[in-house]
Design an enzyme around this catalytic site. Structure first.
Site: not given
Length: 222
Positions: A47, A199, A196
């Site tokens: 990701s 990221h 979060d």
């Protein structure tokens, strides 16, 4: 590592904790045409490469392509990042991703292992999977920039002692360029991270690109 990284690692078991807004395919169904004088780069990772939580033109591959173009390079950086991928998943799809490109890439930027670490997967397994991927790239005579990861402190010194050296050891073994920690100077700054805590936001990705683009450019100019 800073406490923010421990918090991030403790807050989610993997990138699959939330639905990914990006479903980056390993390879396009119909590869886009590529000019003969354009350098081809494949960014192959999880990701952090796919562009989790940001627009596609803000993702790591997209911003890297713009930075390399600003340095005078004619280059296409293909996004082969898939959110949630472990090294085992990456190994399963690597050959397909390479074969789906319009031609052999001039460079692969390889960044996997973060999800292995967040899940507490054995470092021996992570090392074995990365070794197999690097072996495949070596067999195809493709240059590699390897971006590393660092174990979260909550996993303990024993785990970190096994996990952290994987990237430098393999980079040396396969004569790959190493960017030791993908989130260096980013994960410790909340202004550069998504809520979060795992990221990077677009500004954080820009910081990463600013720090790694010279290394990538040098590899493409060789």
């Amino acid at each position: 590592m800073a406490l923010v990284y421990c918090t991030a690692a403790c807050s989610a078991s993997s990138d699959e904790a939330a639905p990914s807004p990006v479903e980056s395919a390993e390879a396009p169904a119909t590869p886009a045409a590529l000019a003969a004088d354009t350098r081809l780069v494949m960014a192959f990772g999880d990701s952090l490469y796919a562009g989790y939580g940001v627009k596609q033109d803000e993702s790591f591959p997209a911003q890297l392509e713009k930075a390399l173009s600003a340095k005078g390079l004619k280059v296409s950086v293909r996004n082969a990042g898939v959110s949630g991928d472990t090294t085992a998943a990456g190994l399963q799809r690597l050959a397909f991703a390479l074969d789906g490109l319009p031609r052999k890439p001039d460079l692969v930027i390889l960044g996997l292992g973060g999800n292995d670490m967040l899940r507490g997967i054995s470092p021996d397994q992570t090392r074995s999977n990365l070794d197999a991927m690097l072996k495949e790239l070596q067999k195809r005579d493709i240059e590699v920039v390897l971006t590393g990861m660092i174990a979260a402190p909550n996993l303990g010194q024993d785990y970190a002692g096994q996990f952290n050296p994987i990237f430098s050891t393999l980079a040396q073994q396969y004569d790959a360029e190493l960017y030791p920690f993908f989130l260096d100077g980013v994960i410790t700054d909340p202004k550069l991270m998504l809520p979060d805590g795992i990221h990077p936001n677009p500004q954080g990705i820009a910081r990463v690109v600013n720090q790694i683009s010279d290394m990538v450019a040098a590899e493409l100019k060789d």
